[in-house]
Design a protein around this motif. Structure first.
Motif, PDB file in Angstrom:
ATOM      1  N   ASN A  96       0.843  -1.186   0.000  1.00  0.00           N
ATOM      2  CA  ASN A  96       0.000   0.000   0.000  1.00  0.00           C
ATOM      3  C   ASN A  96       0.878   1.236   0.000  1.00  0.00           C
ATOM      4  OD1 ASN A  96      -2.325  -1.435   0.004  1.00  0.00           O
ATOM      5  ND2 ASN A  96      -2.957  -0.906   2.078  1.00  0.00           N
ATOM      6  N   MET A  97       0.550   2.185  -0.851  1.00  0.00           N
ATOM      7  CA  MET A  97       1.283   3.444  -0.913  1.00  0.00           C
ATOM      8  C   MET A  97       0.442   4.524  -0.231  1.00  0.00           C
ATOM      9  SD  MET A  97       3.934   2.373  -2.452  1.00  0.00           S
ATOM     10  CE  MET A  97       4.817   3.917  -2.788  1.00  0.00           C
ATOM     11  N   VAL A  98       1.090   5.326   0.591  1.00  0.00           N
ATOM     12  CA  VAL A  98       0.408   6.376   1.355  1.00  0.00           C
ATOM     13  C   VAL A  98       0.791   7.737   0.785  1.00  0.00           C
ATOM     14  CG1 VAL A  98       0.022   7.354   3.640  1.00  0.00           C
ATOM     15  CG2 VAL A  98       0.562   4.921   3.410  1.00  0.00           C
ATOM     16  N   SER A  99      -0.192   8.602   0.645  1.00  0.00           N
ATOM     17  CA  SER A  99       0.073   9.955   0.154  1.00  0.00           C
ATOM     18  C   SER A  99      -0.940  10.921   0.769  1.00  0.00           C
ATOM     19  CB  SER A  99      -0.013  10.016  -1.370  1.00  0.00           C
ATOM     20  OG  SER A  99      -1.318   9.649  -1.800  1.00  0.00           O
ATOM     21  N   LEU A 100      -0.671  12.210   0.655  1.00  0.00           N
ATOM     22  CA  LEU A 100      -1.588  13.219   1.167  1.00  0.00           C
ATOM     23  C   LEU A 100      -2.799  13.353   0.246  1.00  0.00           C
ATOM     24  CD1 LEU A 100       0.825  16.112   2.280  1.00  0.00           C
ATOM     25  CD2 LEU A 100      -0.286  14.402   3.725  1.00  0.00           C
ATOM     26  N   THR A 101      -3.935  13.610   0.848  1.00  0.00           N
ATOM     27  CA  THR A 101      -5.147  13.928   0.082  1.00  0.00           C
ATOM     28  C   THR A 101      -5.104  15.411  -0.291  1.00  0.00           C
ATOM     29  OG1 THR A 101      -6.348  14.531   2.071  1.00  0.00           O
ATOM     30  CG2 THR A 101      -6.439  12.205   1.393  1.00  0.00           C
ATOM     31  N   PRO A 102      -6.004  15.859  -1.126  1.00  0.00           N
ATOM     32  CA  PRO A 102      -6.065  17.301  -1.409  1.00  0.00           C
ATOM     33  C   PRO A 102      -6.175  18.128  -0.133  1.00  0.00           C
ATOM     34  CG  PRO A 102      -7.393  16.118  -3.004  1.00  0.00           C
ATOM     35  CD  PRO A 102      -6.935  15.096  -2.004  1.00  0.00           C
ATOM     36  N   LYS A 103      -6.946  17.645   0.855  1.00  0.00           N
ATOM     37  CA  LYS A 103      -7.068  18.353   2.125  1.00  0.00           C
ATOM     38  C   LYS A 103      -5.720  18.408   2.844  1.00  0.00           C
ATOM     39  CE  LYS A 103      -9.568  18.238   6.553  1.00  0.00           C
ATOM     40  NZ  LYS A 103     -10.582  17.492   7.357  1.00  0.00           N
ATOM     41  N   GLY A 104      -4.966  17.312   2.777  1.00  0.00           N
ATOM     42  CA  GLY A 104      -3.645  17.290   3.391  1.00  0.00           C
ATOM     43  C   GLY A 104      -2.688  18.220   2.689  1.00  0.00           C
ATOM     44  N   LYS A 105      -2.794  18.279   1.346  1.00  0.00           N
ATOM     45  CA  LYS A 105      -1.910  19.161   0.575  1.00  0.00           C
ATOM     46  C   LYS A 105      -2.191  20.634   0.859  1.00  0.00           C
ATOM     47  CE  LYS A 105      -1.183  15.826  -3.161  1.00  0.00           C
ATOM     48  NZ  LYS A 105      -1.437  15.479  -4.574  1.00  0.00           N
TER      49      LYS A 105
END
Length: 316
Positions: A96-105
């Motif tokens: 699983n790859m984890v990344s920021l959501t638009p809200k996180g960005k």
């Protein structure tokens, strides 16, 4: 009276926790000050992901020095707030790859002023101190990586307890301890053999009168360890190191090490050139001790013991 002044450095962990709690409490308030919905403990994960590239939980944990379960829990909490998302790796569906959501960005832009103000505030604190806390932390981290605090305390404990240990020459009143200590370990792992009874039932006649020696370890004046040097009628060896035993109640105090060194010094003082011993590889702590004392494996000698599957020698 200040608690930490009274207790001193023994309360290092408590004092660091108190300082951490103060900073964490302020950090939570600082996020609110900048209208950022984030828990302070999420920051390392957030910062790593704010660089843009998606990462596995394992990679994040390695980068920030946290455990995998800790990072996994944080990812779960951040996901619940809509700050991060997980998806299968196209190259490897098992990951699983984890990344920021638009809200996180969005937070990555909002938080820039906070970064600047916090950094300036910390620099202001540092300027008002005589010691560089950041460098001190780096030094402590380095030293604790070399040897943990637990290990350092264990060594201090051994050093203190070793002061209550004395190595003395055998006397008749130690015969019962000599036999009991050896019977205990032999019966635990193997069975008593004829050669054992010869030495343990009559140490005076079998060992001492034939030119051998027995040393006894006393812990607070109680016999807790024994070891014999048996004179050998052998062209290759002067003595056999035998019948070494330490009570399980005092193991971990380096008594075996102290006994072994004392016996070797005794042999050296008698002009011995080589010492021989027999053992069994199931006794891993004993084998490790013999290696540490300098013994090396030899092969091809006749032994009276069924349990013997390793023979060793030490050149003095």
């Amino acid at each position: 009276m200040n608690f930490f002044d009274t207790v001193g450095k023994m309360a290092l962990g408590s004092r660091l926790r108190l300082l951490t709690d103060k900073i964490t409490e302020d950090a939570a308030a600082i996020y609110k000050l900048y209208d950022i919905d984030m828990h302070p403990k999420w920051f390392p994960v957030f910062y790593v992901l704010s660089n843009g590239a998606a990462k596995t939980i394992t990679a994040i944990a390695k980068e920030i020095g946290h455990s995998h379960p800790s990072v996994s829990k944080i990812i779960g909490e951040m996901s619940g707030k809509g700050l991060v998302k997980e998806k299968k790796d196209k190259a490897d569906g098992r990951r699983n790859m984890v990344s920021l959501t638009p809200k996180g960005k969005e937070i990555t832009e909002k938080i820039k002023d906070q970064y600047s103000d916090v950094n300036n505030a910390i620099e202001e604190i540092s300027a008002g101190t005589r010691n560089d806390l950041w460098k001190a932390i780096e030094e402590w981290e380095f030293l604790l990586e070399q040897q943990t605090l637990l290990r350092r305390v264990q060594l201090q404990k051994k050093a203190r307890e070793s002061q209550d240990v004395k190595i003395v020459d055998y006397r008749p009143e130690y015969q019962q301890a000599f036999k009991a200590l050896n019977e205990q370990w032999i019966s635990t792992w193997f069975k008593m053999e004829a050669a054992d009874y010869k030495a343990l039932d009559n140490p005076q006649g079998y060992i001492l009168k034939n030119g051998g020696h027995i040393l006894v370890a006393l812990y607070k004046e109680v016999p807790v360890g024994v070891c014999a040097l048996i004179k050998m009628n052998d062209p290759d060896y002067d003595f056999e190191l035998a019948k070494m035993a330490v009570s399980p109640t005092v193991q971990g105090k380096s008594i075996g090490w102290m006994l072994g060194n004392a016996v070797i010094e005794k042999a050296r003082s008698l002009g011995a050139a080589k010492i021989y011993l027999e053992s069994n590889t199931i006794l891993k702590p004993a084998i490790n001790l013999y290696h540490k004392l300098g013994f090396q494996k030899v092969v091809g000698r006749i032994t009276p013991y069924e349990r013997c599957n390793i023979q060793m020698e030490l050149t003095l």
